[in-house]
Design an enzyme around this catalytic site. Structure first.
Site, PDB file in Angstrom:
ATOM      1  N   ASP A 168       0.810  -1.208   0.000  1.00  6.21           N
ATOM      2  CA  ASP A 168       0.000   0.000   0.000  1.00  6.21           C
ATOM      3  C   ASP A 168       0.848   1.266   0.000  1.00  6.21           C
ATOM      4  O   ASP A 168       0.442   2.286  -0.549  1.00  6.21           O
ATOM      5  CB  ASP A 168      -0.918   0.033   1.229  1.00  6.21           C
ATOM      6  N   ASP A 252      -2.678   5.420  -2.839  1.00  2.00           N
ATOM      7  CA  ASP A 252      -2.041   4.238  -2.258  1.00  2.00           C
ATOM      8  C   ASP A 252      -1.331   3.510  -3.385  1.00  2.00           C
ATOM      9  O   ASP A 252      -1.872   3.370  -4.490  1.00  2.00           O
ATOM     10  CB  ASP A 252      -3.086   3.306  -1.635  1.00  2.00           C
ATOM     11  N   HIS A 301      -7.608  -0.393  -4.099  1.00  5.91           N
ATOM     12  CA  HIS A 301      -6.497  -1.285  -4.408  1.00  5.91           C
ATOM     13  C   HIS A 301      -6.871  -2.235  -5.557  1.00  5.91           C
ATOM     14  O   HIS A 301      -7.863  -2.954  -5.495  1.00  5.91           O
ATOM     15  CB  HIS A 301      -6.014  -2.050  -3.184  1.00  5.91           C
ATOM     16  N   ASP A 303      -5.238  -4.884  -6.907  1.00  4.19           N
ATOM     17  CA  ASP A 303      -4.670  -6.218  -7.068  1.00  4.19           C
ATOM     18  C   ASP A 303      -5.576  -7.378  -6.665  1.00  4.19           C
ATOM     19  O   ASP A 303      -5.160  -8.535  -6.753  1.00  4.19           O
ATOM     20  CB  ASP A 303      -3.315  -6.336  -6.356  1.00  4.19           C
ATOM     21  N   CYS A 403      -0.613  -8.121  -1.182  1.00  7.02           N
ATOM     22  CA  CYS A 403      -0.734  -6.976  -0.275  1.00  7.02           C
ATOM     23  C   CYS A 403       0.312  -7.006   0.838  1.00  7.02           C
ATOM     24  O   CYS A 403       0.833  -5.961   1.226  1.00  7.02           O
ATOM     25  CB  CYS A 403      -2.119  -6.951   0.354  1.00  7.02           C
TER      26      CYS A 403
END
Length: 419
Positions: A168, A252, A301, A303, A403
């Site tokens: 992040d 992020d 995010h 991913d 992550c």
């Protein structure tokens, strides 16, 4: 042109080949430019190769070098669950979490996550680190800090959160480490846990950039962001409305995914267009930034939505189809974790789609959840060896293998995969 295979899991673990033509780059870039009024490209091409001044000798070979998500992994930072705290229940936290867990945040914001759960998460991540070492990967860790301390700036007061998700806050592009400015007030000082490592990499030859730190004043957030139900979120996301405003840059690092000279990014609850534009100018002209969007009621995010795992290989989330890339394709995607996650297992900061949040150790090796037999079969059908690890309790804190890590060095060269 690039040939991209979108993968399907389920009982068959089938795969299908699809073609993304040369129109991708032009279409996505055009969409991004319409979404945000960029300044002239001349400003983006400023020289970026000034010599660094260091106080110690620079090694011949830079210890930091990574261009994509799949070259052979040599060194990685793995986060820590120790001392993790529940973030205070502010407007930006509410906008990024599931309503079923709002009472949890309201009751425990500013306090430690449940001790027994954290203890199990710590054990899981330690085992993950051991397995990475066994696979020949150098593992580095952030400092264990006390995240319960309250801090105050001229604009806000908060306590901290954790150093669990290096993806992040840190992004490696070539031999440069970029510290993301972040968007949650509870994560304002998260960079402190990584500074000893980053200074070491810098002294040994890496480039080190810290993106402009936002003040995180009230103006950065829509204080009246109208979310009550999932339907509210769907409507707001479809209209391009997010809890973060364009008051100042924020992003992020986990909203970016790398594929050589091309990086893909989404505008999300934590990443605004000013932050994306800062990255575009900073990395130009060597790298191209493409904004893509998804049918996602709560984007945060990229991913677990769009995970590029090899040259021409994309894991694509069927619940969150990609408008720019996948609308003309048949969506064949990996399975969710529905059948493998017990109903009473808390996912305070995660979704069922952590099954696709994998870490590639190379083109033919992948670290995958030990409980996810269906996605394991999908990878194995492609000739990719699965390294099975259980981090079920660690998942609850907000992420899967991708992550929990930031790859520092991968053995590979800078290439263009999109033409």
């Amino acid at each position: 042109m690039l040939r991209v295979r979108c993968l399907r899991g389920g009982s068959r673990g089938a795969e299908a080949a699809h073609l993304i033509g040369a129109m991708l780059g032009r279409a996505v870039t055009g969409w991004a430019q319409r979404a945000f009024q960029s300044t002239s490209s001349a400003a983006a091409a400023q020289p970026r190769h000034a010599a660094e001044h260091v106080t110690e000798p620079v090694q011949q070979e830079c210890p930091v070098c990574s261009y994509n998500e799949w070259d052979p992994l040599e060194e990685v930072i793995v986060g820590r669950a120790e001392n993790a705290c529940v973030p205070p229940f502010t407007v930006e936290v509410k906008a990024n979490t599931y309503d079923k867990y709002w009472p949890f945040y309201q009751q425990y914001g500013g306090q430690s996550f449940p001790a027994d759960h954290l203890k199990k998460a710590v054990v899981e991540i330690e085992e993950m680190c051991n397995i990475l070492r066994h696979e020949g990967v150098t593992v580095r860790r952030p400092e264990p800090l006390n995240w319960s301390n309250e801090y105050k700036t001229p604009d806000f007061t908060s306590s901290g959160m954790y150093a669990a998700m290096p993806r992040d806050i840190l992004m490696v592009v070539g031999n440069e480490i970029i510290e993301a400015p972040m968007a949650w007030r509870a994560r304002f000082f998260e960079y402190r846990a990584y500074r000893p490592l980053i200074k070491e990499y810098f002294r040994n030859g890496a480039k080190w950039t810290t993106a402009p730190k936002p003040t995180m004043s009230d103006e950065l957030y829509d204080q009246d962001y109208p979310i009550r139900t999932v339907e509210d979120r769907h409507k707001l996301a479809a209209e391009g409305k997010f809890v973060t405003t364009e008051h100042e840059p924020c992003f992020d690092a986990a909203d970016f995914i790398r594929a050589g000279r091309d990086l893909f990014v989404q505008r999300s609850q934590v990443t605004n267009y000013m932050g994306i534009e800062w990255m575009r100018r900073h990395l130009a002209p060597d790298y191209n930034i493409h904004i893509i969007s998804f049918k996602d009621p709560n984007p945060m995010h990229i991913d677990a939505t769009f995970n590029i795992i090899g040259p021409g290989l994309v894991l694509s989330n069927p619940d969150r189809p990609c408008r720019q890339v996948l609308k003309a394709l048949t969506s064949l995607c990996p399975p969710s974790s529905d059948r493998h996650v017990p109903e009473d297992h808390p996912l305070w900061m995660s979704s069922k789609w952590l099954s696709m949040n994998v870490l590639m150790l190379g083109e033919k090796r992948v670290m995958v959840d030990a409980n996810e037999s269906t996605i394991q079969k999908m990878f194995e059908s492609l000739g990719i060896k699965t390294i099975k690890v259980n981090i079920r309790h660690a998942n609850s804190l907000g992420g899967g293998f991708h992550c929990w890590t930031t790859d520092i060095r991968r053995r590979g060269t800078l290439q263009s995969y999109f033409h």
